[in-house]
Each structure stands twice: as C-alpha cells, then as structure tokens.
Design a protein around this motif. Structure first.
Motif, PDB file in Angstrom:
ATOM      1  N   UNK A  44       0.830  -0.901   0.006  1.00 37.38           N
ATOM      2  CA  UNK A  44       0.202   0.143  -0.419  1.00 37.38           C
ATOM      3  C   UNK A  44       1.028   1.664  -0.074  1.00 37.38           C
ATOM      4  N   UNK A  45       1.922   1.023   0.933  1.00 36.71           N
ATOM      5  CA  UNK A  45       2.639   2.716   0.845  1.00 36.71           C
ATOM      6  C   UNK A  45       3.226   2.728  -0.686  1.00 36.71           C
ATOM      7  N   UNK A  46       4.012   1.486  -1.529  1.00 33.26           N
ATOM      8  CA  UNK A  46       4.840   1.611  -2.715  1.00 33.26           C
ATOM      9  C   UNK A  46       3.621   2.171  -3.256  1.00 33.26           C
ATOM     10  N   UNK A  47       2.312   1.834  -3.502  1.00 33.05           N
ATOM     11  CA  UNK A  47       1.561   2.547  -4.650  1.00 33.05           C
ATOM     12  C   UNK A  47       0.632   3.727  -4.103  1.00 33.05           C
ATOM     13  N   UNK A  48       0.853   4.687  -2.878  1.00 36.67           N
ATOM     14  CA  UNK A  48       1.066   5.425  -2.338  1.00 36.67           C
ATOM     15  C   UNK A  48       1.977   6.479  -3.075  1.00 36.67           C
ATOM     16  N   UNK A  49       3.586   6.162  -2.994  1.00 39.79           N
ATOM     17  CA  UNK A  49       4.158   6.685  -3.981  1.00 39.79           C
ATOM     18  C   UNK A  49       4.044   6.877  -4.830  1.00 39.79           C
ATOM     19  N   UNK A  50       3.911   5.553  -6.077  1.00 41.58           N
ATOM     20  CA  UNK A  50       3.102   5.468  -8.003  1.00 41.58           C
ATOM     21  C   UNK A  50       2.167   6.943  -7.244  1.00 41.58           C
ATOM     22  N   UNK A  51       1.281   6.382  -6.682  1.00 40.72           N
ATOM     23  CA  UNK A  51       0.194   7.318  -7.028  1.00 40.72           C
ATOM     24  C   UNK A  51       0.247   9.148  -6.667  1.00 40.72           C
ATOM     25  N   UNK A  57      -1.493   3.532 -13.381  1.00 39.01           N
ATOM     26  CA  UNK A  57      -1.172   2.258 -13.480  1.00 39.01           C
ATOM     27  C   UNK A  57      -0.415   0.880 -12.980  1.00 39.01           C
ATOM     28  N   UNK A  58       0.267   1.486 -12.471  1.00 42.76           N
ATOM     29  CA  UNK A  58       1.714   0.951 -11.262  1.00 42.76           C
ATOM     30  C   UNK A  58       0.390   1.073  -9.765  1.00 42.76           C
ATOM     31  N   UNK A  59       0.160   2.168  -9.760  1.00 46.59           N
ATOM     32  CA  UNK A  59      -0.429   2.297  -8.378  1.00 46.59           C
ATOM     33  C   UNK A  59      -1.730   1.594  -8.378  1.00 46.59           C
ATOM     34  N   UNK A  60      -2.936   1.652  -9.656  1.00 42.77           N
ATOM     35  CA  UNK A  60      -3.567   0.204  -9.669  1.00 42.77           C
ATOM     36  C   UNK A  60      -3.613  -1.223  -9.340  1.00 42.77           C
ATOM     37  N   UNK A  61      -2.421  -1.977 -10.597  1.00 37.50           N
ATOM     38  CA  UNK A  61      -1.588  -2.890  -9.818  1.00 37.50           C
ATOM     39  C   UNK A  61      -1.853  -3.360  -8.889  1.00 37.50           C
ATOM     40  N   UNK A  62      -1.135  -2.284  -8.385  1.00 38.26           N
ATOM     41  CA  UNK A  62      -1.148  -2.718  -6.175  1.00 38.26           C
ATOM     42  C   UNK A  62      -1.846  -2.491  -5.569  1.00 38.26           C
ATOM     43  N   UNK A  63      -2.240  -1.411  -5.942  1.00 38.84           N
ATOM     44  CA  UNK A  63      -3.943  -1.424  -5.199  1.00 38.84           C
ATOM     45  C   UNK A  63      -4.694  -2.059  -5.227  1.00 38.84           C
ATOM     46  N   UNK A  87      -8.248   4.286  -1.299  1.00 35.66           N
ATOM     47  CA  UNK A  87      -6.572   4.288  -2.486  1.00 35.66           C
ATOM     48  C   UNK A  87      -7.461   3.953  -3.633  1.00 35.66           C
ATOM     49  N   UNK A  88      -8.164   3.497  -4.014  1.00 38.93           N
ATOM     50  CA  UNK A  88      -7.601   2.510  -5.254  1.00 38.93           C
ATOM     51  C   UNK A  88      -9.287   3.222  -6.015  1.00 38.93           C
ATOM     52  N   UNK A  89     -10.361   3.464  -5.415  1.00 44.20           N
ATOM     53  CA  UNK A  89     -11.783   4.726  -5.534  1.00 44.20           C
ATOM     54  C   UNK A  89     -10.536   5.999  -5.862  1.00 44.20           C
ATOM     55  N   UNK A  90      -9.525   5.538  -5.595  1.00 45.53           N
ATOM     56  CA  UNK A  90      -8.596   7.907  -5.634  1.00 45.53           C
ATOM     57  C   UNK A  90      -7.809   7.972  -7.044  1.00 45.53           C
ATOM     58  N   UNK A  91      -7.174   6.227  -7.015  1.00 44.41           N
ATOM     59  CA  UNK A  91      -6.662   6.013  -8.874  1.00 44.41           C
ATOM     60  C   UNK A  91      -7.581   6.112  -9.146  1.00 44.41           C
ATOM     61  N   UNK A  92      -8.626   5.608  -9.214  1.00 48.02           N
ATOM     62  CA  UNK A  92      -9.760   5.699 -10.988  1.00 48.02           C
ATOM     63  C   UNK A  92      -9.921   6.598 -10.615  1.00 48.02           C
ATOM     64  N   UNK A  93      -9.765   7.742  -9.672  1.00 45.03           N
ATOM     65  CA  UNK A  93     -10.457   9.382  -9.708  1.00 45.03           C
ATOM     66  C   UNK A  93      -9.690   9.919 -10.338  1.00 45.03           C
ATOM     67  N   UNK A  94      -8.590   9.639 -10.096  1.00 40.37           N
ATOM     68  CA  UNK A  94      -7.490  10.318 -11.018  1.00 40.37           C
ATOM     69  C   UNK A  94      -7.309  10.024 -11.913  1.00 40.37           C
ATOM     70  N   UNK A  95      -7.731   9.202 -12.520  1.00 39.51           N
ATOM     71  CA  UNK A  95      -8.056   8.348 -13.663  1.00 39.51           C
ATOM     72  C   UNK A  95      -8.982   8.749 -14.997  1.00 39.51           C
ATOM     73  N   UNK A  96     -10.246   9.274 -14.397  1.00 38.97           N
ATOM     74  CA  UNK A  96     -11.255   9.825 -14.882  1.00 38.97           C
ATOM     75  C   UNK A  96     -12.031   8.432 -14.996  1.00 38.97           C
TER      76      UNK A  96
END
Length: 221
Positions: A44-51, A57-63, A87-96
């Motif tokens: 989760x920490x690494x996914x946060x760094x990717x975000x 895409x990398x954040x999503x895969x880990x998320x 966190x995954x929802x946030x990644x989706x939001x940032x991808x529209x």
C-alpha cells in the motif's frame, strides 16, 4: 526502512522512497509471505508513492492486489481493507474512471456507516470522497445533498473550527456556486474564510484558495 521511506515521502523525494519501499515489500513477501498484514502495508505504501508520481497504472495494479488480499485475509469490513478500497477509488478518480470510483466510494461509505457509525471521522471522509466523484461527473444535486450532511455532521462532531469542517464548508460553497446559488455560496465562503484566517492563518494554501474563490464570486464571475 519503511519509516525512512515515509520520511522521504513527506519530503516529496519519491525515487528514494520508492527504492526503499520496493526493498521492504520484496523482503516481507519472502520472509512473511504475500498475505501478511505487514506485507500488505508495504504494498500500500508503494502504491501511494506511485500515486504521488502520477503513475496510475502501477498504482492501480498494486492497489487491486492489496484490496483483494486484504479483503480475503482480514475481511471486507476491516479498516485496512476499507482504506485500500478508498485508495483504489482515488486512483480511479485520478484516471477519470468515475463509475469505478463511485462504486468503491459507495461501498466504503456504506460499510463505514454500518461499522463505525454515521458520525465517525472516517465515515465523513468517505462521504466527502463520494462527493468529489459526483462533482467530477457534474452531478451537483447529489453532491450538494452529501456536502450538507458532511458539513453539518462534521461541525457537530468535530467542531466548527476543525480543518475537516472548514474543508466541508468550502466544498459546499463551491457546489452552490456551480448550482448558480451565488449568494449562499458567498455567505458560506465568507464564514469559511474568516475561520480559516483565524485558525489556519492567512498564508495557508486553503485560506488563500478560499480567498481567491470568494473574490471571484463577489466580482460576479
């Protein structure tokens, strides 16, 4: 290593943070196993760094991995599982990807309401996240309804001067501005700006943002 990575993250030193986080994650996978809670935390920490680097895409895969494993190992209602969903929802939001974000936002909100109660700060945060997803889809009436709930509950539970309450006031003011309810938006933002100036200080980014919005609306823009 994880703590030092956290320090790097807070300094915006993403590459150094990432390098340590990958080491921590790989070592924990090998020593503790892929499904150990500490391993999930490191992922989760690494996914946060990717975000934070916009590497969606990398954040999503880990998320997705973290959410699925956390749900299986800890259960769908565990706070860590709900955080991973948010966190995954946030990644989706940032991808529209609003529909996917909304689906997760609603799940998190409903579960937190049931498990933690409607007035818990984490529940209010999840409601605010769903509002953001509605706003980005131009669904202002639904956004307004939740905005009002968040502001009123936050004001009652956390206090009018709490940073989260001030954020909710600013969010509702912006929603009203988009709904062409300018007088209400200006009145609420004036109150918000005064509180922010007093509590956060005039140079705080949130205070400055509110001032710019207020100035714009007062000029009829």
């Amino acid at each position: 290593m994880a703590n030092l990575a956290s320090t790097y993250r807070n300094q915006g030193r993403w590459k150094e943070a990432e390098e340590l986080e990958v080491q921590v994650m790989e070592t924990r996978k090998r020593v503790l196993g892929e499904e150990h809670p500490d391993t999930l935390t490191s992922m989760a920490n690494l996914a946060s760094t990717y975000r934070n680097q916009g590497r969606w895409n990398e954040a999503e895969e880990l998320g997705v991995q973290v959410m699925e494993m956390s749900s299986r190992v800890l259960g769908g209602e565990h706070p860590s599982t709900l955080t991973s969903m948010a966190n995954l929802a946030s990644t989706y939001r940032n991808q529209g990807r609003w529909k996917e974000a909304e689906e997760l936002d609603v799940q998190v909100m409903e579960t937190r309401k049931r498990v933690l109660g409607e007035e818990h700060p984490d529940t209010l945060t999840s409601m605010a996240n769903l509002v953001s997803t509605y706003r980005n889809q131009g669904r202002w009436k639904e956004a307004e309804e939740l905005d009002v709930q968040v502001m009123e509950t936050s004001s009652r539970v956390l206090g009018e001067g709490h940073p989260d309450t001030l954020n909710s006031m600013a969010n509702l003011a912006h929603t009203w501005a988009f709904l062409s309810r300018k007088e209400e938006a200006i009145t609420l933002m004036e109150k918000c700006f005064k509180l922010q100036s007093h509590i956060l200080g005039p140079n705080n980014p949130h205070t400055e943002f509110s001032y710019k919005a207020l100035n714009k609306w007062q000029k009829g823009n």
